[in-house]
Motif scaffolding. Structure first.
Motif, PDB file in Angstrom:
ATOM      1  N   ASP A 105      -1.977  -4.090 -17.989  1.00 14.73           N
ATOM      2  CA  ASP A 105      -3.235  -3.380 -17.482  1.00 14.73           C
ATOM      3  C   ASP A 105      -2.905  -2.297 -16.393  1.00 14.73           C
ATOM      4  O   ASP A 105      -2.714  -2.747 -15.408  1.00 14.73           O
ATOM      5  N   PRO A 106      -3.211  -0.815 -16.643  1.00 12.21           N
ATOM      6  CA  PRO A 106      -2.837  -0.268 -15.425  1.00 12.21           C
ATOM      7  C   PRO A 106      -3.926  -0.259 -14.064  1.00 12.21           C
ATOM      8  O   PRO A 106      -3.408  -0.212 -12.984  1.00 12.21           O
ATOM      9  N   VAL A 107      -5.129  -0.719 -14.563  1.00  8.03           N
ATOM     10  CA  VAL A 107      -6.079  -0.970 -13.406  1.00  8.03           C
ATOM     11  C   VAL A 107      -5.668  -2.344 -12.578  1.00  8.03           C
ATOM     12  O   VAL A 107      -5.776  -2.180 -11.332  1.00  8.03           O
ATOM     13  N   ALA A 108      -5.229  -3.480 -13.357  1.00  9.14           N
ATOM     14  CA  ALA A 108      -4.849  -4.460 -12.703  1.00  9.14           C
ATOM     15  C   ALA A 108      -3.719  -4.289 -11.910  1.00  9.14           C
ATOM     16  O   ALA A 108      -3.572  -4.720 -10.795  1.00  9.14           O
ATOM     17  N   TYR A 109      -2.656  -3.525 -12.407  1.00 11.40           N
ATOM     18  CA  TYR A 109      -1.523  -3.091 -11.647  1.00 11.40           C
ATOM     19  C   TYR A 109      -1.906  -2.589 -10.264  1.00 11.40           C
ATOM     20  O   TYR A 109      -1.475  -2.784  -9.292  1.00 11.40           O
ATOM     21  N   VAL A 110      -2.618  -1.559 -10.432  1.00  9.05           N
ATOM     22  CA  VAL A 110      -3.095  -0.646  -9.134  1.00  9.05           C
ATOM     23  C   VAL A 110      -3.805  -1.721  -8.083  1.00  9.05           C
ATOM     24  O   VAL A 110      -3.623  -1.637  -6.819  1.00  9.05           O
ATOM     25  N   ARG A 111      -4.608  -2.390  -8.671  1.00 12.54           N
ATOM     26  CA  ARG A 111      -5.318  -3.365  -7.606  1.00 12.54           C
ATOM     27  C   ARG A 111      -4.212  -4.295  -7.139  1.00 12.54           C
ATOM     28  O   ARG A 111      -4.541  -4.636  -5.773  1.00 12.54           O
ATOM     29  N   PHE A 112      -3.364  -4.904  -7.744  1.00 12.83           N
ATOM     30  CA  PHE A 112      -2.463  -5.784  -7.144  1.00 12.83           C
ATOM     31  C   PHE A 112      -1.479  -4.941  -6.209  1.00 12.83           C
ATOM     32  O   PHE A 112      -1.299  -5.389  -5.015  1.00 12.83           O
ATOM     33  N   ALA A 113      -1.137  -3.968  -6.443  1.00 18.77           N
ATOM     34  CA  ALA A 113      -0.169  -2.884  -5.868  1.00 18.77           C
ATOM     35  C   ALA A 113      -0.850  -2.424  -4.529  1.00 18.77           C
ATOM     36  O   ALA A 113      -0.271  -2.334  -3.404  1.00 18.77           O
ATOM     37  N   SER A 114      -2.293  -2.311  -4.579  1.00 19.95           N
ATOM     38  CA  SER A 114      -2.848  -1.893  -3.205  1.00 19.95           C
ATOM     39  C   SER A 114      -2.779  -3.045  -2.200  1.00 19.95           C
ATOM     40  O   SER A 114      -2.890  -2.630  -1.052  1.00 19.95           O
ATOM     41  N   VAL A 115      -3.064  -4.319  -2.596  1.00 15.74           N
ATOM     42  CA  VAL A 115      -2.973  -5.365  -1.743  1.00 15.74           C
ATOM     43  C   VAL A 115      -1.527  -5.664  -1.336  1.00 15.74           C
ATOM     44  O   VAL A 115      -1.147  -5.685  -0.194  1.00 15.74           O
ATOM     45  N   TYR A 116      -0.549  -5.468  -2.484  1.00 17.58           N
ATOM     46  CA  TYR A 116       0.852  -6.090  -2.091  1.00 17.58           C
ATOM     47  C   TYR A 116       1.409  -4.856  -1.397  1.00 17.58           C
ATOM     48  O   TYR A 116       2.150  -5.367  -0.298  1.00 17.58           O
ATOM     49  N   ARG A 117       1.275  -3.825  -1.355  1.00 18.30           N
ATOM     50  CA  ARG A 117       1.836  -2.721  -0.607  1.00 18.30           C
ATOM     51  C   ARG A 117       1.214  -2.267   0.407  1.00 18.30           C
ATOM     52  O   ARG A 117       1.574  -1.355   1.220  1.00 18.30           O
ATOM     53  N   GLU A 118      -0.059  -2.920   0.750  1.00 19.98           N
ATOM     54  CA  GLU A 118      -0.983  -2.513   2.034  1.00 19.98           C
ATOM     55  C   GLU A 118      -1.053  -1.050   2.181  1.00 19.98           C
ATOM     56  O   GLU A 118      -0.691  -0.383   3.031  1.00 19.98           O
ATOM     57  N   PHE A 119      -1.613  -0.704   1.218  1.00 21.79           N
ATOM     58  CA  PHE A 119      -1.978   1.120   1.288  1.00 21.79           C
ATOM     59  C   PHE A 119      -2.982   1.195   2.558  1.00 21.79           C
ATOM     60  O   PHE A 119      -3.776   0.700   2.768  1.00 21.79           O
ATOM     61  N   LYS A 120      -2.529   2.049   3.401  1.00 15.82           N
ATOM     62  CA  LYS A 120      -2.848   2.461   4.600  1.00 15.82           C
ATOM     63  C   LYS A 120      -4.304   3.646   4.484  1.00 15.82           C
ATOM     64  O   LYS A 120      -5.203   3.645   5.255  1.00 15.82           O
ATOM     65  N   ASP A 121      -3.782   4.465   3.451  1.00 15.74           N
ATOM     66  CA  ASP A 121      -4.695   5.704   3.411  1.00 15.74           C
ATOM     67  C   ASP A 121      -4.882   6.360   1.950  1.00 15.74           C
ATOM     68  O   ASP A 121      -4.112   5.374   1.059  1.00 15.74           O
ATOM     69  N   VAL A 122      -5.850   6.927   1.628  1.00 15.60           N
ATOM     70  CA  VAL A 122      -5.963   7.408   0.227  1.00 15.60           C
ATOM     71  C   VAL A 122      -4.728   7.988  -0.376  1.00 15.60           C
ATOM     72  O   VAL A 122      -4.499   7.858  -1.428  1.00 15.60           O
ATOM     73  N   GLY A 123      -3.951   8.574   0.591  1.00 16.60           N
ATOM     74  CA  GLY A 123      -2.794   9.529   0.236  1.00 16.60           C
ATOM     75  C   GLY A 123      -1.665   8.391  -0.572  1.00 16.60           C
ATOM     76  O   GLY A 123      -1.101   8.807  -1.674  1.00 16.60           O
ATOM     77  N   THR A 124      -1.473   7.297  -0.152  1.00 21.70           N
ATOM     78  CA  THR A 124      -0.588   6.348  -0.368  1.00 21.70           C
ATOM     79  C   THR A 124      -1.192   5.764  -1.860  1.00 21.70           C
ATOM     80  O   THR A 124      -0.304   5.435  -2.892  1.00 21.70           O
ATOM     81  N   PHE A 125      -2.329   5.554  -1.936  1.00 17.46           N
ATOM     82  CA  PHE A 125      -3.089   5.091  -2.901  1.00 17.46           C
ATOM     83  C   PHE A 125      -3.050   6.258  -4.081  1.00 17.46           C
ATOM     84  O   PHE A 125      -2.598   5.696  -5.490  1.00 17.46           O
ATOM     85  N   MET A 126      -2.954   7.473  -3.931  1.00 18.85           N
ATOM     86  CA  MET A 126      -2.949   8.376  -4.914  1.00 18.85           C
ATOM     87  C   MET A 126      -1.364   8.748  -5.386  1.00 18.85           C
ATOM     88  O   MET A 126      -1.479   8.750  -6.452  1.00 18.85           O
ATOM     89  N   ASP A 127      -0.527   8.315  -4.399  1.00 19.89           N
ATOM     90  CA  ASP A 127       0.784   8.482  -4.761  1.00 19.89           C
ATOM     91  C   ASP A 127       1.291   7.318  -5.795  1.00 19.89           C
ATOM     92  O   ASP A 127       2.058   7.629  -6.979  1.00 19.89           O
ATOM     93  N   GLU A 128       0.619   6.196  -5.573  1.00 19.93           N
ATOM     94  CA  GLU A 128       0.893   5.149  -6.530  1.00 19.93           C
ATOM     95  C   GLU A 128       0.313   5.514  -8.008  1.00 19.93           C
ATOM     96  O   GLU A 128       0.598   5.337  -9.045  1.00 19.93           O
TER      97      GLU A 128
END
Length: 149
Positions: free
Chosen positions: A120-143
């Motif tokens: 599931d892509p949404v679950a992937y992004v949720r997990f990645a946001s915590v795991y990769r410790e996104f600091k800002d919207v830019g890194t979130f958008m890159d993912e």
């Protein structure tokens, strides 16, 4: 094997079969004393896996931590629990098959993200946001762009 009903140690196996997608065997047993039947599961004992954390500390591998993180990422998503457990089983099998007994937490995280990307892509992004410790919207958008492309 001790009978869970009467405590007798005289039991016999009536049926035995492997459990799908798992390294365990399901056995139906019958107690010779009371005659009641029960099921046991045998799992192959493996060498303990040690996780090397980001701060270089080491701790025992704990499947419950992986399951908790993945379940949080899959919260309110239409993913069957058995599919989640199968994905975690596959990752766990890969980790144990590498040998060595030690694995970096980053490697575990990447394998989990690969599995979630398929589920599931949404679950992937949720997990990645915590795991990769996104600091800002830019890194979130890159993912997100990686998933879209």
């Amino acid at each position: 094997m001790k009978c869970p009903y009467c405590g007798s140690e005289e039991t016999r196996v009536t049926d035995s079969r492997p459990v799908e997608e798992s390294n365990s065997i399901r056995r139906r047993r019958q107690c010779d004393s009371c005659g009641k039947r029960f099921t046991t599961y045998e799992k192959i004992e493996t060498i303990p896996l040690v996780v090397i954390k980001k701060d270089h500390t080491r701790q025992q591998y704990d499947r419950a931590k992986i399951e908790a993180g993945v379940m949080r990422a899959c919260y309110k998503r239409p993913i069957p629990v058995d599919e989640i457990k199968k994905m975690i089983d596959r990752v766990e099998t890969e980790l144990y098959n590498q040998g060595g007994g030690e694995v970096k937490s980053a490697e575990i995280g990447e394998k989990i993200m690969d599995g979630l990307k398929e589920l599931d892509p949404v679950a992937y992004v949720r997990f990645a946001s915590v795991y990769r410790e996104f600091k800002d919207v830019g890194t979130f958008m890159d993912e997100l762009k990686k998933i879209i492309n």
